[in-house]
Design a protein around this motif. Structure first.
Motif, short mmCIF file in Angstrom:
data_model
loop_
_atom_site.label_atom_id
_atom_site.label_comp_id
_atom_site.label_asym_id
_atom_site.label_seq_id
_atom_site.Cartn_x
_atom_site.Cartn_y
_atom_site.Cartn_z
N GLN A 102 35.56 73.52 38.31
CA GLN A 102 35.84 73.51 36.88
C GLN A 102 36.88 72.46 36.53
O GLN A 102 36.77 71.78 35.50
CB GLN A 102 36.29 74.90 36.42
N ALA A 103 37.89 72.33 37.37
CA ALA A 103 38.91 71.31 37.11
C ALA A 103 38.31 69.91 37.15
O ALA A 103 38.64 69.05 36.33
CB ALA A 103 40.04 71.43 38.14
N ALA A 152 37.30 77.16 40.91
CA ALA A 152 38.45 76.58 40.21
C ALA A 152 38.49 75.07 40.39
O ALA A 152 38.72 74.32 39.44
CB ALA A 152 39.74 77.21 40.73
N ARG A 181 36.30 69.25 33.99
CA ARG A 181 37.15 69.02 32.81
C ARG A 181 37.88 67.69 32.88
O ARG A 181 38.58 67.31 31.95
CB ARG A 181 38.19 70.15 32.69
N LEU A 193 42.22 78.75 34.84
CA LEU A 193 40.87 78.22 34.68
C LEU A 193 39.82 79.33 34.54
O LEU A 193 38.63 79.03 34.40
CB LEU A 193 40.51 77.36 35.90
#
Length: 331
Positions: free
Chosen positions: A324-325, A321, A328, A313
């Motif tokens: 961001q996950a 992390a 997305r 990532l």
């Protein structure tokens, strides 16, 4: 049959119920019939007076009573009791405020619409009273304060059981709370039950807003005695705190999407279930030890998977992390 004069509160209601059922069986009850059924003269006078005040029976004036049709009388009585219960819940906060105010120094200056709280116990009690009075919506944000930890641990669904749907509760929790081992599991259970929960980083204090009418500000993280915490009923201040909570929720990482993916209600990235779970816990701010206990694997395995996911990532931190996950749509 036990006499009314020796009955406690529960037995008193049981006696009234028994008397009412006896009158129903008699059809057109008379004093003679009630005496024959084993009731005492004085108890008959008291019980029938109460049943008449509840509009369950109507005296005919000659030692007999008319039964009001139960299909009409009982729903009407239930409605009256429910209205009384709502009124009691609604006034609990005000009465609690009066009691707490009586415990403060009478020489202390007070501000109209603001109730000062002087201990963690007072913060916790005020929060429970406000939640119990909620009729529409609850917003709450929690930093790592002693009062917040008490409130989370008080009940597995956070702050007791209010009289509103759990989906009407919005909760923002600071990642710093997850250093306490039992907090993460408690909040995940609450999110699974329908509470809308998001995780933030760096909340300056804790707050609670109920029905856009009343708010509580908890400053116990900044003072061991919670001195300076307060309940406010001034609408501009309540609106400002509600707006701040809404903004914090929008800028935070929700716990909900991961639960939806795990239950098959949404689609995620082509990741193994374990990696999605690791990312979810990272977004919540969990430590390697907490993740390993949750997954039932070694801490070393968690460390390797976290490093792998952070690299994939391009994340500089563990929390980043997870964020961001989530953005997305992977969790």
């Amino acid at each position: 049959m036990q006499r009314l004069e020796t009955a406690d509160d529960g037995q008193f209601e049981d006696y009234l119920t028994g008397c009412y059922l006896t009158m129903l069986r008699l059809g057109t009850p008379t004093r003679e019939g009630l005496l024959h059924a084993g009731l005492d003269h004085q108890d008959i006078d008291q019980a029938t007076a109460i049943l008449a005040s509840r509009h369950l029976i109507s005296p005919l004036g000659d030692g007999t009573w008319e039964i009001v049709p139960p299909e009409t009388a009982l729903p009407r009585l239930a409605g009256a009791l429910e209205a009384r219960a709502r009124s009691t819940r609604a006034t609990a906060g005000e009465l609690g405020a009066m009691w707490r105010q009586s415990m403060t120094d009478p020489a202390e200056a007070t501000l109209m619409g603001v109730e000062m709280l002087r201990s963690i116990d007072q913060v916790v009690h005020a929060a429970h009273a406000l939640v119990a009075s909620a009729e529409v919506r609850i917003r709450q944000f929690m930093d790592d304060s002693p009062a917040s930890l008490r409130l989370i641990r008080d009940d597995p669904l956070v702050l007791g059981r209010p009289q509103i749907p759990l989906s009407a509760i919005t909760l923002v929790v600071d990642v710093a709370l997850f250093v306490h081992d039992d907090v993460l599991a408690t909040l995940e259970a609450a999110a699974g039950a329908g509470v809308r929960i998001a995780v933030a980083d760096g909340l300056p204090f804790s707050g609670l807003i109920v029905d856009d009418k009343t708010a509580l500000v908890d400053l116990s993280r900044h003072d061991a005695r919670a001195d300076g915490s307060f309940v406010v009923r001034r609408l501009p201040a309540v609106a400002a705190l509600a707006a701040m909570c809404d903004i914090a929720f929008e800028l935070s990482t929700p716990m909900g999407p991961t639960l939806a993916i795990r239950s098959g209600e949404a689609e995620g990235a082509p990741l193994e279930e374990r990696d999605r779970r690791v990312l979810s816990l990272l977004a919540s701010g969990a430590t390697d030890q907490q993740i390993s206990r949750s997954l039932g694997v070694s801490t070393r395995t968690v460390e390797r998977r976290v490093a792998y996911l952070m690299q994939g990532l391009a994340a500089a931190t563990r929390f980043q992390a997870g964020v961001q996950a989530a953005r997305r749509g992977w969790i």
